[in-house]
Design a protein around this motif. Sequence first.
Motif, PDB file in Angstrom:
ATOM      1  N   ASN A 211     -15.621  99.268  -4.476  1.00  0.00           N
ATOM      2  CA  ASN A 211     -14.779  98.318  -5.199  1.00  0.00           C
ATOM      3  C   ASN A 211     -13.816  99.085  -6.113  1.00  0.00           C
ATOM      4  O   ASN A 211     -13.990 100.282  -6.358  1.00  0.00           O
ATOM      5  CB  ASN A 211     -15.622  97.295  -5.977  1.00  0.00           C
ATOM      6  CG  ASN A 211     -16.505  97.945  -7.041  1.00  0.00           C
ATOM      7  OD1 ASN A 211     -16.218  99.021  -7.538  1.00  0.00           O
ATOM      8  ND2 ASN A 211     -17.587  97.269  -7.377  1.00  0.00           N
ATOM      9  N   ASN A 240     -23.280  93.647  -9.228  1.00  0.00           N
ATOM     10  CA  ASN A 240     -22.282  93.319  -8.212  1.00  0.00           C
ATOM     11  C   ASN A 240     -22.217  94.441  -7.173  1.00  0.00           C
ATOM     12  O   ASN A 240     -21.234  95.164  -7.062  1.00  0.00           O
ATOM     13  CB  ASN A 240     -20.907  93.074  -8.840  1.00  0.00           C
ATOM     14  CG  ASN A 240     -20.587  94.013  -9.980  1.00  0.00           C
ATOM     15  OD1 ASN A 240     -20.733  93.666 -11.139  1.00  0.00           O
ATOM     16  ND2 ASN A 240     -20.150  95.230  -9.636  1.00  0.00           N
ATOM     17  N   TYR A 242     -22.073  96.373  -3.517  1.00  0.00           N
ATOM     18  CA  TYR A 242     -21.274  96.301  -2.304  1.00  0.00           C
ATOM     19  C   TYR A 242     -21.928  97.238  -1.292  1.00  0.00           C
ATOM     20  O   TYR A 242     -22.703  98.129  -1.662  1.00  0.00           O
ATOM     21  CB  TYR A 242     -19.818  96.689  -2.577  1.00  0.00           C
ATOM     22  CG  TYR A 242     -19.648  97.953  -3.376  1.00  0.00           C
ATOM     23  CD1 TYR A 242     -19.525  99.192  -2.745  1.00  0.00           C
ATOM     24  CD2 TYR A 242     -19.634  97.925  -4.767  1.00  0.00           C
ATOM     25  CE1 TYR A 242     -19.381 100.358  -3.471  1.00  0.00           C
ATOM     26  CE2 TYR A 242     -19.487  99.095  -5.504  1.00  0.00           C
ATOM     27  CZ  TYR A 242     -19.364 100.301  -4.854  1.00  0.00           C
ATOM     28  OH  TYR A 242     -19.225 101.461  -5.573  1.00  0.00           O
ATOM     29  N   VAL A 377     -13.973  94.177  -9.320  1.00  0.00           N
ATOM     30  CA  VAL A 377     -14.974  93.992  -8.266  1.00  0.00           C
ATOM     31  C   VAL A 377     -14.337  93.446  -6.994  1.00  0.00           C
ATOM     32  O   VAL A 377     -14.598  93.930  -5.889  1.00  0.00           O
ATOM     33  CB  VAL A 377     -16.095  93.047  -8.747  1.00  0.00           C
ATOM     34  CG1 VAL A 377     -17.075  92.761  -7.606  1.00  0.00           C
ATOM     35  CG2 VAL A 377     -16.834  93.653  -9.928  1.00  0.00           C
ATOM     36  N   ASN A 378     -13.482  92.448  -7.122  1.00  0.00           N
ATOM     37  CA  ASN A 378     -12.953  91.734  -5.952  1.00  0.00           C
ATOM     38  C   ASN A 378     -11.462  91.966  -5.721  1.00  0.00           C
ATOM     39  O   ASN A 378     -10.862  91.283  -4.896  1.00  0.00           O
ATOM     40  CB  ASN A 378     -13.193  90.228  -6.128  1.00  0.00           C
ATOM     41  CG  ASN A 378     -14.654  89.892  -6.334  1.00  0.00           C
ATOM     42  OD1 ASN A 378     -15.477  90.056  -5.444  1.00  0.00           O
ATOM     43  ND2 ASN A 378     -15.002  89.420  -7.538  1.00  0.00           N
ATOM     44  N   PHE A 381      -9.592  92.405  -2.090  1.00  0.00           N
ATOM     45  CA  PHE A 381      -9.445  91.218  -1.243  1.00  0.00           C
ATOM     46  C   PHE A 381      -8.393  90.266  -1.813  1.00  0.00           C
ATOM     47  O   PHE A 381      -7.576  89.708  -1.063  1.00  0.00           O
ATOM     48  CB  PHE A 381     -10.789  90.513  -1.093  1.00  0.00           C
ATOM     49  CG  PHE A 381     -11.899  91.432  -0.663  1.00  0.00           C
ATOM     50  CD1 PHE A 381     -11.768  92.220   0.476  1.00  0.00           C
ATOM     51  CD2 PHE A 381     -13.066  91.534  -1.399  1.00  0.00           C
ATOM     52  CE1 PHE A 381     -12.772  93.077   0.879  1.00  0.00           C
ATOM     53  CE2 PHE A 381     -14.085  92.385  -1.004  1.00  0.00           C
ATOM     54  CZ  PHE A 381     -13.937  93.159   0.126  1.00  0.00           C
ATOM     55  N   ALA A 417      -9.070  83.362  -8.136  1.00  0.00           N
ATOM     56  CA  ALA A 417      -9.522  83.132  -6.759  1.00  0.00           C
ATOM     57  C   ALA A 417      -8.973  81.834  -6.192  1.00  0.00           C
ATOM     58  O   ALA A 417      -8.798  81.704  -4.969  1.00  0.00           O
ATOM     59  CB  ALA A 417     -11.044  83.126  -6.718  1.00  0.00           C
ATOM     60  N   LEU A 444     -16.826  82.894  -4.583  1.00  0.00           N
ATOM     61  CA  LEU A 444     -16.472  83.514  -5.860  1.00  0.00           C
ATOM     62  C   LEU A 444     -16.243  82.461  -6.940  1.00  0.00           C
ATOM     63  O   LEU A 444     -16.663  82.630  -8.094  1.00  0.00           O
ATOM     64  CB  LEU A 444     -15.222  84.378  -5.700  1.00  0.00           C
ATOM     65  CG  LEU A 444     -15.315  85.570  -4.739  1.00  0.00           C
ATOM     66  CD1 LEU A 444     -14.008  86.364  -4.753  1.00  0.00           C
ATOM     67  CD2 LEU A 444     -16.482  86.472  -5.083  1.00  0.00           C
ATOM     68  N   TYR A 470     -22.738  87.906  -4.232  1.00  0.00           N
ATOM     69  CA  TYR A 470     -21.592  88.791  -4.067  1.00  0.00           C
ATOM     70  C   TYR A 470     -21.678  89.645  -2.802  1.00  0.00           C
ATOM     71  O   TYR A 470     -20.647  90.039  -2.257  1.00  0.00           O
ATOM     72  CB  TYR A 470     -21.438  89.686  -5.301  1.00  0.00           C
ATOM     73  CG  TYR A 470     -20.408  89.164  -6.281  1.00  0.00           C
ATOM     74  CD1 TYR A 470     -20.323  87.799  -6.549  1.00  0.00           C
ATOM     75  CD2 TYR A 470     -19.519  90.011  -6.924  1.00  0.00           C
ATOM     76  CE1 TYR A 470     -19.384  87.315  -7.434  1.00  0.00           C
ATOM     77  CE2 TYR A 470     -18.575  89.536  -7.816  1.00  0.00           C
ATOM     78  CZ  TYR A 470     -18.511  88.183  -8.071  1.00  0.00           C
ATOM     79  OH  TYR A 470     -17.574  87.691  -8.948  1.00  0.00           O
ATOM     80  N   ALA A 473     -20.394  87.447  -0.064  1.00  0.00           N
ATOM     81  CA  ALA A 473     -18.963  87.265  -0.316  1.00  0.00           C
ATOM     82  C   ALA A 473     -18.178  88.501   0.112  1.00  0.00           C
ATOM     83  O   ALA A 473     -17.097  88.389   0.715  1.00  0.00           O
ATOM     84  CB  ALA A 473     -18.727  86.970  -1.802  1.00  0.00           C
ATOM     85  N   TRP A 474     -18.713  89.694  -0.189  1.00  0.00           N
ATOM     86  CA  TRP A 474     -18.041  90.935   0.206  1.00  0.00           C
ATOM     87  C   TRP A 474     -17.932  91.029   1.728  1.00  0.00           C
ATOM     88  O   TRP A 474     -16.881  91.401   2.259  1.00  0.00           O
ATOM     89  CB  TRP A 474     -18.817  92.130  -0.344  1.00  0.00           C
ATOM     90  CG  TRP A 474     -18.180  93.464  -0.058  1.00  0.00           C
ATOM     91  CD1 TRP A 474     -18.233  94.169   1.123  1.00  0.00           C
ATOM     92  CD2 TRP A 474     -17.391  94.250  -0.958  1.00  0.00           C
ATOM     93  NE1 TRP A 474     -17.541  95.339   0.992  1.00  0.00           N
ATOM     94  CE2 TRP A 474     -17.008  95.421  -0.266  1.00  0.00           C
ATOM     95  CE3 TRP A 474     -16.989  94.087  -2.281  1.00  0.00           C
ATOM     96  CZ2 TRP A 474     -16.238  96.410  -0.855  1.00  0.00           C
ATOM     97  CZ3 TRP A 474     -16.217  95.088  -2.874  1.00  0.00           C
ATOM     98  CH2 TRP A 474     -15.844  96.230  -2.164  1.00  0.00           C
ATOM     99  N   LEU A 477     -15.393  88.225   2.939  1.00  0.00           N
ATOM    100  CA  LEU A 477     -14.025  88.567   2.545  1.00  0.00           C
ATOM    101  C   LEU A 477     -13.554  89.853   3.215  1.00  0.00           C
ATOM    102  O   LEU A 477     -12.370  89.989   3.552  1.00  0.00           O
ATOM    103  CB  LEU A 477     -13.948  88.713   1.024  1.00  0.00           C
ATOM    104  CG  LEU A 477     -14.149  87.424   0.219  1.00  0.00           C
ATOM    105  CD1 LEU A 477     -14.280  87.730  -1.263  1.00  0.00           C
ATOM    106  CD2 LEU A 477     -12.994  86.450   0.455  1.00  0.00           C
TER     107      LEU A 477
END
Length: 666
Positions: A211, A240, A242, A377-378, A381, A417, A444, A470, A473-474, A477
Amino acid sequence: MTPEFQVLSVASWLLVITFLQLALYPSLKKCMRQYAFPASFAASLLIFTILTWYCGLARLPVQFGLVPFTLLLAYHIYRHDYAWDELKKEWRWELIFLIFFFLMLTVRFVNPTISYAEKFMDHAFLASVMRNPVVPPLDPWFAGGTMDVYYYLGYWVFGCLGIVSGVPSNIAFNLSLPTVLGVAAVTVYAIGTLLLDRFRWLPLLLFFIPNPSLFYQLITGSSISSALWNSTRTITNTINEYPLFSFTWGDLHAHVISIFNQVLLIFLLIYLYKYWESLESRGRWLICGLAALSLGSMPLINTWDVLIYAPITVIVAAFIILRGWKKGQGISSWGQLIAIPPLSIIIYLPFYLMLKTSTGGIALVRTPSDPFQFLLVNGWFIAIFLLLLVKEIRERPYFLLVAVPFVFAGYIAAAIAAIPLIYFIAKKEHSFPDLLAIFGLAILILVELFYLKDNMGDTYFRMNTVFKCYVPAWIILGISSFAMVGAWFARPGRVPVMPARKSAAFAVLIVGFLFIVPFLVPLDLNYGGRTLDGLAYLDSSHSGDASGVAYLRNLTGDERIVEAVGGDYTYYSRISSFTGIPAILGEPFHEYMWRGDTTSWYSTRPAGVKSIYENPDQTVALMKKYNATLLYVGDVERETYNVSLPSTGLEQVYTGQGTDIYRIAG
C-alpha cells in the motif's frame, strides 16, 4: 529434519495436490472449456476438504477422502479423457502454480520459524487436526474443549493434506502458504484471461504491490522491516493488511488461507456472468454447485468473508436473472442460481448446528478513519479509478455532490470512496470489473460507517472489522483496477504488442529477480532459517524444549498435558502449540475472545495449573479433574512457578537437557 526428508516432503505434498487436481480436471472440461485446468486447482482442494471433513465427523480415517478422487481418476483413464496433446497445452497454468508455490516456499525457507505473532496458534490448530482428525477438532489450548468456537476449516484442509502426504505438521506449516499463493495465483490469472485479451497477468499485481503507506514510511525515515509492519497499522487502532505483507509475514492465519477460496468464487461468478446463456443445464448445475461449495466453505475458513461474498453472489445472480428476464427466459433457467445460497448452507449444515460463537451485533462508527490514513491504505485503487473516470467526471460533475452528505457527517474517507462509486453505478453499461469496483468501494464505505461489536475493548473497537474486511476489499479492488488498466493499455495505439521471445525473456528476468529478493531482505527476524522445519530453531534457542517436544510429538492416543500458563503472544503455550496435545489452558485472551467466561474458567484454570505445580498434595487430583495425563516441567515452568511435585502418583517418562515429563501413574 534432514534436507533429504524436506525435499521428499515437498515432492509428496505436490504429488497429492497434482493427483487431486488431475482427477477432477476432466469433469470440468465440458462446461468450463479452457478454464477447467486452472479452476480444478482450488475446486479439488475444496472437494477434498468437504470429503475429509465428513470423514472426521463420522470418525472415519480422513484417507477415505481420497477414494472418490481415485475412482474419478480411474473413470477418466478408462474413458481416455487424458489426451497428452491437450495436457501439453495446459503447461502455462501449471507453470504459474509452480512459480508462485516455489516463490512463497523460498520466503518460508528463509523465515520458517513457528515463533511469533499468530504462528503459535496457527501451528497449534494444524497440529491438533493432524494428531486427531475429528470434527469438531480438539482445542489444543483448552483441554476438554473443541474448536466449535472458531472457524478452523483452513487448518483442516492443510492438516489433512499433511496426513495423506505423510508430511509432519512442522513442515506442512511451511508448505501451506505456498499452496495458498500458488492456487490463488492460478485462479487470478484465469480471471485475467476471462476479462482481458492482453495483459492478462496484470491482476496478479495485487499480490506484489504494497500500500502507499509503505513508501510513506520509508520516505519519513523508517527501516524496511518497521515500515512493512507500520504500513499495516496505518489507520489508527486498526489492522489493514494486504497480501504482500500477509504472505511475507508468514502467519498461516484464517484471513490468508481464505484468499484462494475468495478468488475462486470471484472467478466462478465472472464465468457464470459471462457464459450463463451458453451453458447447458448440467454445466450450470456443476458451476453453481462449485460456487455453493466455495460460498459454503467461507464461514468455516474465515467467517467474515461470507458477510461480504454472500451479498455479492446474490447481486451477481440477480444481474444474470435480470438479463435473462429481459430476453424472455423463464424461471426454469434460473433455478441453479437461486439454489446457490441454500446449497451453501446445507452442505456444511452440521457445522452451524455445532457452532457456539456469537457476535455483539452492528454499531455505528463514531471515530471514522483519518482521510490521509485512508488514502495511504487504499490510495492506489482510488487513484486508478479516478484517472479512468476523468471523462465521466467532466461530463457529469454534479455527481461529485454525493460526497457532501458524508463530509458534513464527518465521514470524509467514505466521501472519497463514494465519488468513484457513484460514477461506476451511473454507467449505462457495466463490465464485470465495473461491478467489482462497485463491490469493493461499497465495502470501504460500509466499514467507515459500521462495525461489528466484539470484545476487543473501546480503543480497538474497529480493529477486527477493518482487518477482516480490508483483505477482501484489496482483492476485489485489485482485480477490478488492474483489469481496467489492462483494458486501457490494450486499446489500439496505446502499448504495442511485444514479440514472444522478448516477452518470455522479460518474464524470466522478473521471476528470477523475485526469487532473489527473499535472500536480500532481512525476513528471518534473527530466528534463523534455511530450512522448512518450523521447529528447527528450538535446537539452538530452547534445546530442552526441542528434545521434550520431539518426544511428545511421537506419542499417540488421547493425551492432555499440563504446561505453564502465561501471556498471549509469548513463549508460553509452546508445548501444546508445537505438539497439538491439548493443554489445560493455552493463550488465555484468545480463548476468552472465543468462549467468553461464563463458567469462570478464566481465573480457575490458571489457578489450577499453578496449584498443580506448587501444591504437591493437589497435583494428581487437579490433573484428574481436567483429565490431564502428562505434566511438563521445563525452563518456563521453573521460571513461572515454585515447582514442587508429589513423590507418588506420577511416573517420570522422559528427562533430558533440563526437561522432565511425567505421567499419572497407572
